[in-house]
Design a protein around this motif. Sequence first.
Motif, short mmCIF file in Angstrom:
data_model
loop_
_atom_site.label_atom_id
_atom_site.label_comp_id
_atom_site.label_asym_id
_atom_site.label_seq_id
_atom_site.Cartn_x
_atom_site.Cartn_y
_atom_site.Cartn_z
N GLY A 110 0.81 -1.22 0.00
CA GLY A 110 0.00 0.00 0.00
C GLY A 110 0.84 1.27 0.00
N ASN A 111 0.15 2.40 -0.22
CA ASN A 111 0.80 3.70 -0.12
C ASN A 111 0.80 4.12 1.34
OD1 ASN A 111 1.60 6.41 -0.16
ND2 ASN A 111 0.59 6.82 -2.11
N GLN A 112 1.89 3.87 2.03
CA GLN A 112 1.98 4.10 3.48
C GLN A 112 2.90 5.28 3.81
OE1 GLN A 112 -0.08 2.42 5.03
NE2 GLN A 112 -0.41 0.51 3.95
N ILE A 113 3.03 6.24 2.89
CA ILE A 113 3.99 7.33 3.11
C ILE A 113 3.62 8.15 4.35
CG2 ILE A 113 4.85 9.50 2.14
CD1 ILE A 113 4.97 8.21 -0.54
N HIS A 114 2.32 8.36 4.58
CA HIS A 114 1.90 9.09 5.78
C HIS A 114 2.41 8.40 7.04
CE1 HIS A 114 -0.34 12.54 4.62
NE2 HIS A 114 -1.25 11.88 3.93
N GLN A 115 2.19 7.08 7.11
CA GLN A 115 2.59 6.34 8.31
C GLN A 115 4.11 6.27 8.45
OE1 GLN A 115 0.75 5.33 10.65
NE2 GLN A 115 -1.32 5.39 9.84
N VAL A 116 4.80 6.12 7.31
CA VAL A 116 6.26 6.09 7.35
C VAL A 116 6.80 7.43 7.83
CG1 VAL A 116 8.37 5.82 5.99
CG2 VAL A 116 6.40 4.36 5.53
N GLY A 117 6.20 8.51 7.31
CA GLY A 117 6.62 9.84 7.73
C GLY A 117 6.40 10.08 9.21
N ASN A 118 5.21 9.68 9.71
CA ASN A 118 4.93 9.84 11.14
C ASN A 118 5.92 9.05 12.00
OD1 ASN A 118 2.78 11.48 10.56
ND2 ASN A 118 1.26 9.83 10.62
N LEU A 119 6.23 7.84 11.55
CA LEU A 119 7.15 6.99 12.31
C LEU A 119 8.54 7.62 12.37
CD1 LEU A 119 7.46 4.16 13.71
CD2 LEU A 119 8.33 3.35 11.52
N LEU A 120 9.02 8.10 11.21
CA LEU A 120 10.38 8.65 11.17
C LEU A 120 10.47 10.01 11.86
CD1 LEU A 120 11.35 7.76 7.47
CD2 LEU A 120 12.08 6.58 9.55
#
Length: 595
Positions: free
Chosen positions: A561-571
């Motif tokens: 999936g497009n998880q860029i939001h979640q990846v950004g929040n995590l980082l």
Amino acid sequence: MFVRPFRVKSNTAIKGSDRRKLKADISAAFPTLSADELSELVPNKEELNVVKIYVHKGDSVTLYVLHKNPLFFELEKRLYPTVYVLWRYPAILPTFRTWPPVLQKLIGGADLMLPGVVAPSSGLPDVKPGDCCSVTLVNNRAPVAVGTAAVSRDEMQSLGMKGRGVFVLHAYMDNLWAFGDKSGPPTLPDAESEGQGVNGEEYEVDEMEEEVEEEAEKCVEEEQSPSHTVTDQACSGIEELSLAEQEEEKGDKGNEEEEGNQDDQKMPQEIMDALLLQCFLHALKSKVKKTDLPLLTSTFLRNHMFACCPSGKQLDIKKSSYKKLSKFLQAMQKQHNLVRVKELTKGVESIVEVDWKNSELRSFKVPEETDVEATPLQDGGEGEPPYHPPEITTLYSVSARLEPLFLDAKKRKGTILQSAEVRHIVTEYVKKNELVDENNKNYVTINPTLCDCLLEKSEYQEVESLKWDDLFSRSLERMQECYQVVFPGQAPVKKKGHIEPIDISVASRGSNKKVTLIKNLEVYGLDPAVVATALQRRVQASSVLQPIPGSKDKVLVQIQGNQIHQVGNLLLDHYQIPRKYIQGLDKAPKGGKKK
């Protein structure tokens, strides 16, 4: 190969098409297996997992696991059975027999040498170099090791049964065996050995044991890797193999009874159903407000139910008896009267009403453990310290062109400086040579040295002075950029060039599937496996690690999936990585309602 512990990089359920391909590959590799036996090894409806691992030598190996037992491992696109499969179907591979004391050496990582091979009366099996084969012990047909033939049968005989016979890849009691249920080998009587026992041996028992021990020393070559633990386990394993048949039969029955008792406990579906209900009630009680309604069912699952899943557990509707979110919500509506679900848009369901006075909801107690977002996902596991972001500093190296400007400060070509040091040295040079413009102190007069160092050829006749800011920026631009990374408790590391940002991108897989790719995590001291696990918990989607071509020490994290939001929040929020070191956050899906 599995003497030392290996690292699991992904563990996913096999797809239908891959299941069929696996069955075909097994049938081609082991043609003696019947259709019924293939169906037992690769059942159509039971969960079969594909586990990808890295062994200690760096090789990537794929395991196929059923009922927590690895059945086959794939190395360099070739399938090999594990001892768990060979104990059920010992005849699928050609077999070499050896003495029980040799097992200790095989477990330690040694290959089987030809002096230790016990040739049957029918002769050695007809093998060619590289053929897959198994190793058994005298008096028991249950294989204890799997490997490939080092030479052909004819070469074995022409060599006078000296040298290496089998390259051992996997053995009983190694780490691949320990990945399963750790059961022991069954007792499969060896007809030939039994016949020899009836006719009698030429040696007494004590003499034979001494001879076997001497032979064992000759028939294997040890590696330097076995530990005391493995040796102790090997000794106990040999003792187990030498037990009387009656005692082993009793033990097998006891194991079967224990397994039966475990099967009588809660089935996996019931456990997942209970977890679903717990997360559902938890989300309604602590996450959802009246103002949130109507609420898309998919949003409720992704943002609320998943966030209420206890750490260490994974919510998966497909593993429940409901199989689909819509069926689960129907049960919550009709059987529990907790919510009312309505299709506000064609094909899109929403929760439109919640019965806040429902006795089941009111009596539910929110677990004390905080949600997944609050758990320390950055920790790599027990015994590992929490993650702290590195301190990154941009540095500048004196270039050959600017060396005359830095000679007064005794800074030669290649000297690495911080920007503040560069400004100070340039300022001192200007003051020492009295280059500040008398009429306007914001400007610096260009002398021959500054002209050669900072001006382009086309500017030689035109530019007579520069502003201070322009002077500093030109100085930094003409130096080689470097960077310094300092991790807590470690010595600073300086490297030339720009630091690579963490790169996040979205790629298409298949017709309409997207995956999110993350790379360069290692530059910032992040373990890709830990980040993949953290993302998997947050978004409840499968993730895998893939080696990056041309990079020895870097791997790529891929998540569905497009998880860029979640990846950004995590980082950004969790790992505290500055935004300027993250590339690709602008590719996140845009929010807002569709018109």
